[in-house]
Enzyme design. Structure first.
Site, PDB file in Angstrom:
ATOM      1  N   GLU A 129       0.857  -1.075   0.063  1.00  9.52           N
ATOM      2  CA  GLU A 129       0.102   0.221  -0.253  1.00  9.52           C
ATOM      3  C   GLU A 129       0.726   1.026  -0.213  1.00  9.52           C
ATOM      4  O   GLU A 129       2.251   1.326   0.557  1.00  9.52           O
ATOM      5  CB  GLU A 129      -0.699   0.164   1.094  1.00  9.52           C
ATOM      6  CG  GLU A 129      -2.369  -1.493   0.504  1.00  9.52           C
ATOM      7  CD  GLU A 129      -3.136  -0.923   2.344  1.00  9.52           C
ATOM      8  OE1 GLU A 129      -4.190  -1.448   1.722  1.00  9.52           O
ATOM      9  OE2 GLU A 129      -2.591  -0.505   3.025  1.00  9.52           O
ATOM     10  N   CYS A 375      -1.083   6.402   9.682  1.00 16.34           N
ATOM     11  CA  CYS A 375      -0.543   5.953   9.976  1.00 16.34           C
ATOM     12  C   CYS A 375       0.023   4.495  10.711  1.00 16.34           C
ATOM     13  O   CYS A 375      -1.171   4.868  11.507  1.00 16.34           O
ATOM     14  CB  CYS A 375       0.838   6.857  11.168  1.00 16.34           C
ATOM     15  SG  CYS A 375       1.352   8.560  10.412  1.00 16.34           S
TER      16      CYS A 375
HETATM   17  N1  SAH Z   1       9.017   1.532   9.919  1.00 16.25           N
HETATM   18  C1  SAH Z   1       8.890   2.705  10.294  1.00 16.25           C
HETATM   19  C2  SAH Z   1       8.095   3.814   9.278  1.00 16.25           C
HETATM   20  C3  SAH Z   1       7.213   3.914   9.690  1.00 16.25           C
HETATM   21  S1  SAH Z   1       5.696   4.922   9.857  1.00 16.25           S
HETATM   22  C4  SAH Z   1       8.699   3.397  11.686  1.00 16.25           C
HETATM   23  O1  SAH Z   1       8.123   3.472  12.074  1.00 16.25           O
HETATM   24  O2  SAH Z   1       9.181   4.660  11.439  1.00 16.25           O
HETATM   25  C5  SAH Z   1       4.999   4.906  10.032  1.00 16.25           C
HETATM   26  C6  SAH Z   1       4.471   5.548  11.491  1.00 16.25           C
HETATM   27  O3  SAH Z   1       3.213   5.413  12.363  1.00 16.25           O
HETATM   28  C7  SAH Z   1       5.660   5.175  13.036  1.00 16.25           C
HETATM   29  O4  SAH Z   1       5.766   6.398  13.358  1.00 16.25           O
HETATM   30  C8  SAH Z   1       4.903   4.555  13.457  1.00 16.25           C
HETATM   31  O5  SAH Z   1       5.048   4.432  15.260  1.00 16.25           O
HETATM   32  C9  SAH Z   1       3.227   5.476  13.635  1.00 16.25           C
HETATM   33  N2  SAH Z   1       2.082   3.838  13.754  1.00 16.25           N
HETATM   34  C10 SAH Z   1       2.244   2.829  13.918  1.00 16.25           C
HETATM   35  N3  SAH Z   1       1.563   2.297  14.020  1.00 16.25           N
HETATM   36  C11 SAH Z   1       0.542   3.823  14.027  1.00 16.25           C
HETATM   37  C12 SAH Z   1      -0.803   3.885  14.782  1.00 16.25           C
HETATM   38  N4  SAH Z   1      -1.409   2.828  14.981  1.00 16.25           N
HETATM   39  N5  SAH Z   1      -1.321   4.748  14.647  1.00 16.25           N
HETATM   40  C13 SAH Z   1      -0.601   6.202  14.950  1.00 16.25           C
HETATM   41  N6  SAH Z   1       0.496   5.811  14.371  1.00 16.25           N
HETATM   42  C14 SAH Z   1       0.931   4.704  14.774  1.00 16.25           C
END
Ligand code: SAH
Ligand code: SF4
Length: 393
Positions: A129, A375
């Protein structure tokens, strides 16, 4: 040099790029028709390929530039689109190369129209995605770097999928081109790229850097590195590597922190066991001192888990001495995680403590949650139990 600079048809396994995982069964079956992926080649490699096909050097250079222009300025998606080539080369291209433009399997638009999520099918049948976010007249492409993710953060849908395979640089670039092609029809363009889709970019570092090289190449898409953000869950050696190469690619860095004590971070983000907060701090300090850049820290606010005054104090203390900005993010619902978003009161109290320590921070507006494009909500739909999680906001 990559091993595909040969005219013969070679098994797909032989052109599998470093860092990519072994091909799936389906890809192995397709090995008979394995073709060179044009997005994987840089301009020099493309020129070398044309020379290997018998084009004289000077001609190879001119043709390589022409093909390059079609790929990255016209967003051509099949070799047939590259029209002004000699017909012998046209048929050679058609036979031996592919432009691995992903297949659009599904497109979802948020009700207010600012978020467009696409499900893309790759050549071996894997799916990813990616999301295009519009803010006023600015478009940000949020792209994936892996199919799934091995990090297993508790609150993240991609983490729940597990790891499937690495994406090649061309497959990363192709996501940006997908959006760019669509926007160009409306005289618009992608203005920013964030590596915040599926996967952990620093666990696919070479391909991520290869994609950044392609995106910033002034002869192609020509993105300013400052318009590209890499987000990591805290892969400390990768952060140090980014510091070392920063003079080449001064991209922005975001770190998903979410907890400021090891005991809590261990439970939320298993990667913390490999790179605990002390190691992460050292890596970030190296990065900020070598680059002079501020780092963005992401903090998903989860009710009664990481939104306590104690965590706010611990965060402020941990950040001391680092040029930082904190993004407080509302938790997006994902099936498989029972946590709830923090209450407005908890967010206000948390923010007040950061204010007291003069830590710059903002509460990030939730985007794309209604279509599971926010996110941490990206995953292959078959692994998403849509409707079984908390209702999207
Ligand atoms: N793997 C990398 C890049 C993915 S970014 C990382 O983790 O930074 C995805 C972003 O969304 C990250 O900041 C992650 O912590 C955040 N994220 C993951 N699950 C989420 C959720 N349920 N609600 C809001 N943010 C979330
Ligand atoms: Fe992977 Fe990032 Fe999701 Fe964690 S938050 S599981 S590192 S994609």
């Amino acid at each position: 040099m990559l091993c595909f600079i040969r005219k013969v048809k070679i098994p797909l396994v032989a052109i599998w790029l470093p860092g990519r995982h072994p091909p799936t069964k389906r890809a192995t079956i397709q090995s008979e028709v394995a073709r060179i992926s044009l997005y994987d080649l840089d301009l020099d490699a493309l020129e070398a390929q044309l020379a290997a096909w018998g084009e004289p050097r000077a001609q190879a250079r001119a043709l390589a530039r022409e093909i390059w222009r079609y790929l990255y300025r016209e967003y051509s998606i099949t070799p047939h689109d590259i029209t002004p080539l000699p017909s012998s080369l046209q048929s050679q291209l058609h036979e031996e190369v592919s432009i691995p433009h992903p297949t659009l399997l599904r497109e979802t638009l948020s009700p207010e129209g600012s978020t467009r999520k696409v499900l893309l099918g790759l050549e071996d049948g894997a799916q990813i995605e990616a999301v295009l976010l519009r803010y006023r007249r600015r478009y940000t492409a949020c792209v994936s770097t892996q199919v799934g993710c091995a990090c297993g953060c508790r609150f993240c849908a991609t983490g729940h999928m597990g790891f499937v395979r690495q994406l090649a640089r061309g497959e990363i670039v192709a996501q940006v081109i997908h959006f760019q092609r669509w926007l160009s029809e409306q005289d618009q363009a992608v203005s920013n790229v964030v590596f915040m889709g599926m996967g952990e970019p620093l666990l696919n570092l070479e391909e991520t850097l290869g994609a950044i090289q392609r995106l910033t190449d002034p002869r192609g898409l020509a993105f300013a590195p400052g318009r590209i953000t890499i987000s990591t869950a805290g892969v400390a050696p990768g952060i140090v590597r980014l510091a070392e190469i920063h003079h080449h690619w001064p991209t922005k860095l975001a770190i998903s922190l979410h907890a400021a004590t090891d005991d809590l971070r261990d439970t939320l983000m298993p990667i913390n066991k490999a790179y605990p907060l002390e190691d992460l701090y050292a890596a970030v300090a190296t990065y900020t001192s070598q680059t002079g850049r501020r780092v963005l820290f992401e903090w998903v606010m989860i009710a009664d888990i990481n939104d306590s005054p104690e965590q706010a104090e611990a965060l402020a203390t941990w950040l001391r001495g680092l040029p930082a900005h904190v993004n407080l993010i509302e938790l997006n619902p994902t099936a498989g995680y029972a946590g709830a978003p923090s209450s407005p009161e908890a967010v206000t109290a948390f923010s007040a403590i950061l204010d007291r320590y003069a830590i710059p921070h903002t509460m990030r507006q939730r985007r794309g949650g209604s279509i599971y494009a926010g996110c941490g909500q990206l995953c292959v739909p078959s692994t998403r139990a849509e409707g079984t999680g908390p209702p999207p906001m």
